[in-house]
Design a protein around this motif. Structure first.
Motif, mmCIF file in Angstrom:
data_model
loop_
_atom_site.group_PDB
_atom_site.id
_atom_site.type_symbol
_atom_site.label_atom_id
_atom_site.label_comp_id
_atom_site.label_asym_id
_atom_site.label_seq_id
_atom_site.Cartn_x
_atom_site.Cartn_y
_atom_site.Cartn_z
ATOM 1 N N ASP A 1 68.678 19.922 94.513
ATOM 2 C CA ASP A 1 68.251 20.983 93.595
ATOM 3 C C ASP A 1 66.827 20.790 93.087
ATOM 4 N N GLU A 2 66.361 19.556 93.077
ATOM 5 C CA GLU A 2 65.020 19.275 92.525
ATOM 6 C C GLU A 2 63.956 19.130 93.603
ATOM 7 N N TYR A 3 64.336 18.634 94.788
ATOM 8 C CA TYR A 3 63.341 18.320 95.809
ATOM 9 C C TYR A 3 63.756 18.882 97.165
ATOM 10 N N ARG A 4 62.807 18.927 98.046
ATOM 11 C CA ARG A 4 63.109 19.248 99.446
ATOM 12 C C ARG A 4 63.537 17.930 100.103
ATOM 13 N N VAL A 5 64.784 17.852 100.507
ATOM 14 C CA VAL A 5 65.340 16.593 101.020
ATOM 15 C C VAL A 5 65.423 16.632 102.543
ATOM 16 N N ARG A 6 64.869 15.591 103.174
ATOM 17 C CA ARG A 6 65.026 15.410 104.618
ATOM 18 C C ARG A 6 65.778 14.105 104.844
ATOM 19 N N VAL A 7 66.487 14.020 105.951
ATOM 20 C CA VAL A 7 67.282 12.818 106.227
ATOM 21 C C VAL A 7 66.927 12.261 107.594
ATOM 22 N N ALA A 8 67.057 10.938 107.709
ATOM 23 C CA ALA A 8 66.818 10.258 108.983
ATOM 24 C C ALA A 8 67.894 9.183 109.143
ATOM 25 N N PRO A 9 68.683 9.235 110.239
ATOM 26 C CA PRO A 9 69.765 8.268 110.417
ATOM 27 C C PRO A 9 69.298 6.942 111.016
ATOM 28 N N SER A 10 68.014 6.831 111.336
ATOM 29 C CA SER A 10 67.514 5.611 111.969
ATOM 30 C C SER A 10 66.057 5.395 111.586
ATOM 31 N N GLY A 11 65.595 4.171 111.799
ATOM 32 C CA GLY A 11 64.206 3.841 111.522
ATOM 33 C C GLY A 11 63.245 4.610 112.414
ATOM 34 N N GLU A 12 63.638 4.788 113.661
ATOM 35 C CA GLU A 12 62.774 5.506 114.602
ATOM 36 C C GLU A 12 62.556 6.951 114.161
ATOM 37 N N LYS A 13 63.632 7.619 113.728
ATOM 38 C CA LYS A 13 63.517 9.003 113.263
ATOM 39 C C LYS A 13 62.698 9.071 111.965
ATOM 40 N N ALA A 14 62.865 8.058 111.098
ATOM 41 C CA ALA A 14 62.108 8.018 109.843
ATOM 42 C C ALA A 14 60.606 7.939 110.115
ATOM 43 N N LEU A 15 60.212 7.091 111.090
ATOM 44 C CA LEU A 15 58.794 6.959 111.428
ATOM 45 C C LEU A 15 58.249 8.246 112.018
ATOM 46 N N GLU A 16 59.050 8.918 112.805
ATOM 47 C CA GLU A 16 58.616 10.197 113.391
ATOM 48 C C GLU A 16 58.281 11.209 112.295
ATOM 49 N N ARG B 1 49.512 14.533 90.769
ATOM 50 C CA ARG B 1 48.426 14.478 91.754
ATOM 51 C C ARG B 1 48.265 15.826 92.449
ATOM 52 N N ARG B 2 49.374 16.487 92.719
ATOM 53 C CA ARG B 2 49.304 17.810 93.356
ATOM 54 C C ARG B 2 48.682 18.831 92.394
ATOM 55 N N ASP B 3 49.068 18.732 91.109
ATOM 56 C CA ASP B 3 48.481 19.627 90.114
ATOM 57 C C ASP B 3 46.992 19.368 89.959
ATOM 58 N N LEU B 4 46.607 18.097 90.086
ATOM 59 C CA LEU B 4 45.200 17.734 89.970
ATOM 60 C C LEU B 4 44.374 18.439 91.037
ATOM 61 N N GLN B 5 44.867 18.451 92.272
ATOM 62 C CA GLN B 5 44.158 19.142 93.349
ATOM 63 C C GLN B 5 44.057 20.636 93.038
ATOM 64 N N ALA B 6 45.151 21.215 92.544
ATOM 65 C CA ALA B 6 45.127 22.642 92.211
ATOM 66 C C ALA B 6 44.148 22.934 91.078
ATOM 67 N N ASN B 7 44.096 22.040 90.087
ATOM 68 C CA ASN B 7 43.173 22.229 88.970
ATOM 69 C C ASN B 7 41.725 22.151 89.432
ATOM 70 N N VAL C 1 49.072 29.295 92.486
ATOM 71 C CA VAL C 1 48.972 28.245 93.491
ATOM 72 C C VAL C 1 50.380 27.834 93.917
ATOM 73 N N GLU C 2 50.688 28.041 95.159
ATOM 74 C CA GLU C 2 52.008 27.705 95.683
ATOM 75 C C GLU C 2 52.001 26.264 96.185
ATOM 76 N N LEU C 3 52.558 25.372 95.376
ATOM 77 C CA LEU C 3 52.561 23.964 95.758
ATOM 78 C C LEU C 3 53.854 23.569 96.473
ATOM 79 N N GLY C 4 54.958 24.258 96.206
ATOM 80 C CA GLY C 4 56.219 23.893 96.821
ATOM 81 C C GLY C 4 56.822 22.656 96.162
ATOM 82 N N LYS C 5 58.076 22.376 96.502
ATOM 83 C CA LYS C 5 58.740 21.205 95.951
ATOM 84 C C LYS C 5 58.266 19.942 96.665
#
Length: 519
Positions: free
Chosen positions: A177-192, A279-285, A151-155
């Motif tokens: 190294d542990e997570y897939r990191v996304r960045v948003a320089p503003s509140g508007e971009k974060a909501l998007e 929770r992700r493992d629970l769905q896979a199980n 089961v490919e769950l991804g980071k």
């Protein structure tokens, strides 16, 4: 992905905001025809007057739970074909197994994203009701066991929201190294990003930002069905109690003060991400459990199908030999025993599917008059030969008229044969050598059939004697004989009990069946 424009979906949930959130997500997929119900009882009333194509139901609801609702749907012949997706945060494996056993099409673990909801709908639309599954001979291949599939769950995804480039760079490097990191320089971009089809699992949210501060971002997140359940950790230089209170009211799970302590922040994020991964493992199980159950069912179905052919061949050959000339009485008796045993085995194979229906509360009895005396005599005659070396005396005492005037039970002959085959066999196995096993039919209302043998049921299993897998000191015993006897008796609207005399050292099993009305 498919086009869902014509799909009618019934959403069942006692929590109105959750129903509205699901409704919004469904409409974003192009599903406009959505019917809502607050519990299973209301949903059943809706299904009586309106046609739907799929059911999305919460598990924990008042009046009628999602599991009870599922059982009612599968029991109803007009509704049993409907794909049924159970939406749940349930973590007890036994309860999940109950839903699988009851015929759930798929599971959707809370909280869920629109992307996951859409994939579950896609999968459920391909679900085939058990009664409509193709015959084993028509199948081209057997699916791989789900537990063996990777089961490919991804980071997990972490969103960093900060208007300062140095802070974004620091946090990105800290977690890349542990997570897939996304960045948003503003509140508007974060909501998007939060309102997209692939929202983050956790948001690190700066409070002090121009145009839209972190509190406003969190407030708008809580008002949108996609982002309302996304956890937020506020990263702020504000230490006042009123600021923390505002954050808590907006659903913050934690606060981190600036300047940031990298070790402390890493531990806090890592601790929460463990919950996300669980929770992700629970769905896979759950997916694996459901697929394993489907595979097991297919294998059992194919096994039953493949066994019937050879057994039917044995019966035909035996009947052909019995009609041949030149056979003496002993040879005819032996062939008769072979035929009886083959017919018995065929009945047992057919019985397995009926027992499954009974256990899942989907069996419908079509009762007919049964010459119960004849059934008892046939079973006793068979076991006289089987237990000949034990020198048992098997007797059938009906003390009743024979022929058309003989009392008849109202039920299913195959069920009755299986009930008394199990009970008389058990009595013969438990009885000491050279002892007596008696079978007595009493013309009461209900009819009572009593099977008595020397030997008592052990004290330790008396309270569970008719329950599944109850056995004691019997090599190779499955503990299913008395359980199936109870199940098949109750399916015919009868009942079963036992009496033990520790003084006399005897056990009597009593089976009560409804009498057929004599015309």
């Amino acid at each position: 992905m498919r086009k869902f424009g014509e799909l009618v979906v019934l959403v069942v949930d006692d929590f109105e905001p959750m129903r509205k959130a699901t409704l919004t997500q469904l409409r974003s997929m192009g599903i406009e025809r959505v019917v809502q119900a607050k519990d299973g009882a209301e949903a059943l009333r809706i299904l009586k007057r309106q046609t739907v194509d799929m059911i999305l139901s919460d598990w924990n609801m008042p009046i009628m739970t999602g599991l009870d609702f599922l059982i009612a749907v599968r029991k109803d012949e007009a509704l049993s074909h409907l794909p049924f997706v159970m939406v749940t945060a349930e973590t007890e494996r036994k309860r999940i197994e109950e839903a699988i056993y009851a015929g759930v099409s798929d599971f959707l673990v809370k909280p869920f994203t629109p992307e996951r909801l859409e994939s579950r709908i896609e999968k459920a639309l391909d679900w085939v009701p058990r009664a409509l599954q193709p015959k084993p001979a028509e199948k081209q291949s057997v699916p791989k066991l789900a537990l063996e599939q990777k089961v490919e769950l991804g980071k997990p995804t972490l969103l960093v929201v900060d208007d300062t480039p140095d802070n974004m760079e620091l946090l990105s490097q800290l977690f890349k190294d542990e997570y897939r990191v996304r960045v948003a320089p503003s509140g508007e971009k974060a909501l998007e990003i939060c309102h997209s089809d692939a929202p983050p699992d956790l948001v690190l949210l700066d409070v002090m930002m121009p145009d839209m501060d972190g509190f406003e971002v969190a407030r708008q997140m809580r008002e949108h069905p996609v982002s309302e359940v996304i956890p937020v950790i506020f990263v702020t230089a504000m230490t006042q109690d009123d600021a923390r209170l505002t954050g808590l009211e907006l659903g913050a799970i934690d606060f981190v003060t600036k300047p940031i302590n990298p070790e402390q922040l890493t531990l806090r994020v890592r601790n929460f991400m463990r919950y996300v991964e669980l929770r992700r493992d629970l769905q896979a199980n759950y997916d694996a459990m459901l697929e394993s159950a489907r595979l097991r069912e297919e294998v059992e179905h194919m096994t039953r199908h493949d066994m019937k052919g050879p057994i039917s061949g044995v019966i035909s050959l035996t009947q052909g030999l019995m009609s041949a000339e030149g056979l003496n009485a002993q040879q005819k008796d032996i062939l008769g025993s072979v035929e009886e045993s083959a017919l018995q085995l065929l009945s047992m194979i057919n019985l397995t599917s009926e027992i499954y229906k009974i256990e899942t509360d989907r069996f419908v009895l079509n009762p007919a008059p049964i010459d119960i005396s004849s059934v008892l005599r046939r079973v006793v005659e068979m076991y006289r030969a089987v237990f000949k070396e034990k020198q048992l005396t098997l007797s059938v005492d009906t003390d009743m008229p024979v022929g058309e005037m003989a009392p008849r039970a109202l039920g299913d002959e195959m069920f009755c044969y299986s009930v008394f085959q199990n009970l008389i066999k058990n009595a013969c196995e438990a009885a000491p050598v050279k002892s007596r096993v008696t079978v007595e039919l009493s013309p009461e209302d209900p009819l009572r059939i009593s099977i008595t043998n020397l030997g008592v049921i052990p004290q330790t299993i008396r309270h569970t004697f008719f329950e599944k897998f109850t056995t004691f000191g019997k090599q190779g015993g499955s503990g299913l004989g008395t359980y199936s006897a109870r199940l098949l008796t109750e399916a015919q609207h009868g009942r079963i009990d036992f009496e033990v005399s520790d003084i006399d050292g005897t056990t009597t099993i009593n089976v009560y069946l409804l009498p057929a009305k004599v015309k």
